[in-house]
Motif scaffolding. Structure first.
Motif, mmCIF file in Angstrom:
data_model
loop_
_atom_site.group_PDB
_atom_site.id
_atom_site.type_symbol
_atom_site.label_atom_id
_atom_site.label_comp_id
_atom_site.label_asym_id
_atom_site.label_seq_id
_atom_site.Cartn_x
_atom_site.Cartn_y
_atom_site.Cartn_z
ATOM 1 N N VAL A 251 0.838 -1.205 0.000
ATOM 2 C CA VAL A 251 0.000 0.000 0.000
ATOM 3 C C VAL A 251 0.876 1.260 0.000
ATOM 4 C CG1 VAL A 251 -1.682 1.344 1.321
ATOM 5 C CG2 VAL A 251 -1.948 -1.136 1.116
ATOM 6 N N TYR A 396 -8.233 0.209 4.372
ATOM 7 C CA TYR A 396 -6.948 -0.497 4.283
ATOM 8 C C TYR A 396 -6.617 -1.259 5.570
ATOM 9 C CZ TYR A 396 -6.096 2.231 0.088
ATOM 10 O OH TYR A 396 -6.201 2.774 -1.168
ATOM 11 N N ASP A 433 -10.834 -4.570 -4.085
ATOM 12 C CA ASP A 433 -9.612 -4.712 -3.286
ATOM 13 C C ASP A 433 -8.379 -4.885 -4.163
ATOM 14 O OD1 ASP A 433 -10.991 -4.469 -0.928
ATOM 15 O OD2 ASP A 433 -10.989 -6.600 -0.444
ATOM 16 N N THR A 438 -7.159 -2.474 -1.192
ATOM 17 C CA THR A 438 -7.894 -2.260 0.046
ATOM 18 C C THR A 438 -8.344 -3.574 0.688
ATOM 19 O OG1 THR A 438 -9.890 -2.007 -1.289
ATOM 20 C CG2 THR A 438 -8.754 0.005 -0.623
#
Length: 522
Positions: A251, A396, A433, A438
């Motif tokens: 991320v 997240y 996602d 996410t």
């Protein structure tokens, strides 16, 4: 290089027709929409088979016309043909022209008549399952396989059969095209989050993936050249299921790499936001790029103003505020400048820290905003914040662990604001996602996690329809950026457009929800 050579050949042959100027522009838009498509694959396959360059370019251009005709038909069916102002009036004419141009170009290239007849018949058969696809409401594995066999297997058997007719690879071309075409089709559905695949049960998804892998696994050991280049990512996608949530490092890297594009689209600052906004009405058709950017910024600030009214209802003061996932600092600057907050702005993207500090200084709130590199689950302290704000960052984080930590960080009477996307329908979870990195959850999941953590839900509000109009604006802006998207950027542009459109539609039909929660520590 090879993609560009074939595309230029397709343009050259289009211009030889001497169509009316508007008609040529319409066809060119369809060719641009089909890029890169099969351009590189067709060139490499023909080159490997030893086709003379002139013949190779002719055949590849003819097949690209056919591909673009099919791509246009698919986009018209799905409502994705956004490059014409009147798609249903212009599109069918362009499709008719492209399909006939494909036949004439292939005939000129010296494809033997029996091969031309067999190939074009196969393409006609390949179009048949489209009627099944557009009418299907509930997918099963057998139906999915039937459609994949036609739309991809038959199509690519025909393409390679026509391309390699008369070469030493002619006898194996159709079988190879069928196997690779089906596997690539399934892989692309997995990668792009197509509902055909993701509405199947988990057991049926496994069956389809196993079937697709079985078709091409025998080719893997001896694959060379273009076959190896195609099979590598296809098999990697088929074998990577089920999708694993992105970890923190992934991320952080995702956002660090997006810094330039965020500044380009949402800048120049100092208040740069990278989140949804609220739009009352779409800007007029034909609005300039700069106008669209101003509309987006105002919509993002409007979202924050609206959220502030809910957060501060009842006399709550922002006080010491933790901004979780602060990005380039737009929200932190807003809370500091408009509500007098003293903001600790945390991010996991190290490259964002100097931008936050620079923009805070430019906005005159440098003394109120402190940027730091920190994991949201590891922020130190207890009862040290009056307010916690998470704008599109809670998605997240593991909800129970995250909200339990929020409860520890808040002082008694402190409040947390969650602004985010929430899951409405199961089949959208993995596609969402996968693209956004996410762990999207439902509103019920948030409420449950808040209750377990001792947080009280003060306010819950859905803003999906206003948020959907924001994505109308971003899609318009993306269309303006199409001309600048070349090479790898074209693929990223197409992915971005697809996901923006999916989000826009899902917010309207309830597949996804956008809203806010205000939570309070008693």
């Amino acid at each position: 290089m090879s993609e560009g050579v074939v595309f230029q050949e397709a343009l050259r042959r289009l211009r030889r027709l001497e169509l009316p100027e508007q008609a040529e522009r319409d066809v060119l838009k369809a060719l641009e929409a089909g890029r890169p498509g099969p351009l590189g694959l067709l060139y490499e396959a023909g080159h490997a088979a030893g086709l003379p360059r002139e013949v190779l370019l002719q055949r590849a251009a003819g097949l690209f016309y056919s591909f673009c005709a099919g791509n246009l038909a698919d986009d018209l069916i799905d409502g994705d043909c956004t490059w014409y102002e009147e798609p249903l009036r212009v599109g069918p004419n362009v499709q008719f022209l492209l399909q006939n141009l494909a036949f004439s170009t292939l005939a000129e290239s010296g494809v033997p008549v029996p091969a031309l007849a067999a190939g074009t018949r196969a393409l006609a058969l390949a179009a048949g399952p489209q009627s099944l696809e557009v009418r299907t409401k509930e997918w099963t594995a057998p139906l999915y396989q039937q459609v994949a066999e036609g739309l991809a297997g038959q199509q690519w058997a025909a393409y390679l059969g026509l391309l390699l007719a008369g070469t030493s690879l002619e006898d194996t071309a159709a079988q190879l095209g069928h196997r690779v075409g089906v596997a690539a089709y399934v892989s692309e559905d997995v990668r792009t989050g197509d509902a055909r695949f993701y509405t199947l049960t988990d057991a049926e998804q496994r069956d389809v993936l196993r079937w697709a892998e079985t078709l091409v696994a025998p080719l893997e050991a001896n694959a060379r050249g273009w076959v190896s280049a195609v099979l590598g990512p296809v098999l990697a996608t088929l074998r990577a299921w089920p999708h694993a949530p992105a970890d923190g490092a992934e991320v952080a890297d995702y956002y660090a790499q997006k810094t330039e594009s965020i500044l380009r689209r949402y800048g120049p600052g100092p208040r740069v936001h990278f989140h949804t906004g609220l739009v009352d009405a779409a800007p007029p058709s034909g609005s300039e790029h700069g106008t669209l950017k101003r509309v987006m910024l105002e919509a993002q600030e409007r979202l924050l103003r609206h959220a502030a009214t809910r957060l501060l209802d009842g006399g709550h003061s922002t006080g010491a505020l933790l901004d979780v996932g602060c990005g380039l600092g737009g929200g932190a600057l807003y809370w500091a400048a408009e509500h007098g907050a003293h903001v600790t702005a945390i991010t996991t993207a190290r490259t964002h820290l100097p931008w936050v500090e620079r923009f805070a200084a430019e906005a005159g709130v440098g003394e109120q905003v402190r940027a730091q590199l920190d994991d949201a689950l590891a922020v130190p302290g207890e009862a040290c914040f009056d307010t916690v704000v998470a704008v599109e960052s809670s998605c997240y984080l593991p909800r129970r662990e995250w909200l339990a930590h929020v409860a520890r960080l808040l002082r008694p009477g402190g409040r947390a604001l969650v602004l985010d996307c929430f899951l409405g329908r199961r089949e959208l979870q993995v596609p969402f996602d996968r693209y956004w990195r996410t762990r999207i959850g439902t509103r019920a999941e948030y409420r449950e996690a808040a209750g377990v953590s001792g947080l009280r839900v003060c306010t819950e509000e859905l803003l999906s329809h206003e948020a959907a109009r924001f994505w109308d604006v971003t899609l318009t802006l993306l269309e303006r950026e199409r001309a600048d998207a070349l090479g790898p950027r074209r693929t990223r542009w197409a992915d971005s457009r697809r996901e923006h459109r999916r989000l826009q539609q899902a917010l309207r039909d309830g597949g996804l929800e956008y809203g806010l929660l205000v939570l309070e520590r008693p």
